[in-house]
Design an enzyme around this catalytic site. Sequence first.
Site, short mmCIF file in Angstrom:
data_model
loop_
_atom_site.label_atom_id
_atom_site.label_comp_id
_atom_site.label_asym_id
_atom_site.label_seq_id
_atom_site.Cartn_x
_atom_site.Cartn_y
_atom_site.Cartn_z
N LEU A 154 0.86 -1.16 0.00
CA LEU A 154 0.00 0.00 0.00
C LEU A 154 0.91 1.23 0.00
O LEU A 154 1.99 1.20 0.59
CB LEU A 154 -0.90 0.03 1.24
CG LEU A 154 -1.95 -1.07 1.38
CD1 LEU A 154 -2.65 -0.96 2.74
CD2 LEU A 154 -2.98 -1.01 0.25
N ASP A 155 0.47 2.30 -0.64
CA ASP A 155 1.25 3.52 -0.62
C ASP A 155 1.44 3.99 0.82
O ASP A 155 0.64 3.67 1.71
CB ASP A 155 0.54 4.63 -1.41
CG ASP A 155 0.41 4.29 -2.89
OD1 ASP A 155 1.24 3.52 -3.39
OD2 ASP A 155 -0.53 4.81 -3.52
N LYS A 156 2.48 4.77 1.05
CA LYS A 156 2.80 5.25 2.39
C LYS A 156 1.58 5.86 3.09
O LYS A 156 1.29 5.56 4.24
CB LYS A 156 3.92 6.28 2.31
CG LYS A 156 4.29 6.91 3.66
CD LYS A 156 5.40 7.94 3.52
CE LYS A 156 5.71 8.59 4.87
NZ LYS A 156 6.78 9.61 4.75
N THR A 188 -1.61 5.53 2.30
CA THR A 188 -2.84 4.74 2.21
C THR A 188 -2.88 3.79 3.39
O THR A 188 -1.90 3.11 3.69
CB THR A 188 -2.89 3.94 0.89
OG1 THR A 188 -2.90 4.84 -0.21
CG2 THR A 188 -4.14 3.07 0.83
#
Length: 319
Positions: free
Chosen positions: A140-142, A144
């Site tokens: 997951l993105d930082k 998110t």
Amino acid sequence: MSENHERIRISAQAAGSHAGMRLDQLAALLFPDYSRARLQKWIRSGELTIDGQASRLTHKVIGNETLLIDAEIQAQDTVLPQSIALDLVHADEDIIVVNKPAGLVVHPAAGNPDGTLQNALLNFDGNLATLPRSGIVHRLDKETSGVMVVARSLRAHTSLVEQLQSRTMSRIYRAIAIGDMVAGGTVDVPIGRHPKDRKRMAVVGSGKPAVSHYRVLKRFNGATYLEVSLESGRTHQIRVHMTHIGHPLVGDPVYGKAVKIRRGFPPGLVEAVRSFPRQALHACKLSLVHPGLKRAVEYQSPLPDDMENLLATLKAFPR
């Protein structure tokens, strides 16, 4: 078992009907919990033998031989364990399911050499060092938040990677997008590196296929609460796709910078939307076939407080 290696010893017998198969093909058939690449590596190193003898990948099986794996799996990298709290949703001998908070990077990279989820996982279980990327199979993105699954065994790693590649692992997200969206739909356009900014992704003809399905959960005055499911898992996929259709996510610092808030938007809402500190995106549900139990399981993560508070603010300004 030490913190730096794991020993595996397992055997299986070929049938008469396997005569004529290559050794690496038979190994993949008899030991489906391990990837073909890893089995080939063990054959080359002599850690996977046939009737007690080391052999070549292309060795032709006669039938009824015994294949034995007696291998030591060494640590894969030099990422160090760090005492970082984990919000555990579930843990067993095969998988770890975590609720990742916004702000936590998944694994070390340029600009984030430590303090990551990977460092935290290694502190939780040092044996993860024997698995590729400490068992992390997706990210997951930082900024998110949400639910993630991590492999805790080679069997689980092989299974989870296959489920991701075959798109049988289901991931459901909640998002808050800018603009008044009338109905749900599907975005089916390829995603690749931005032609001018290599740190960004974009919809490009030469990109990889990417499909996102979205449905409206609640309409607000100038914003829409969405549920989004993915058929693919491209970097920044939801963020790029929503921007592509003119509805970037609230708070997106990369893809929502240039968004224009329409006239008549209540000042209180303008402030709430512009001050939201991250992209309003949360992975709320993960469905997969458990590698050990061999049955479908589902894990969920509640909507975090910051998104709940944003929804409450949006509700205070009726359409």
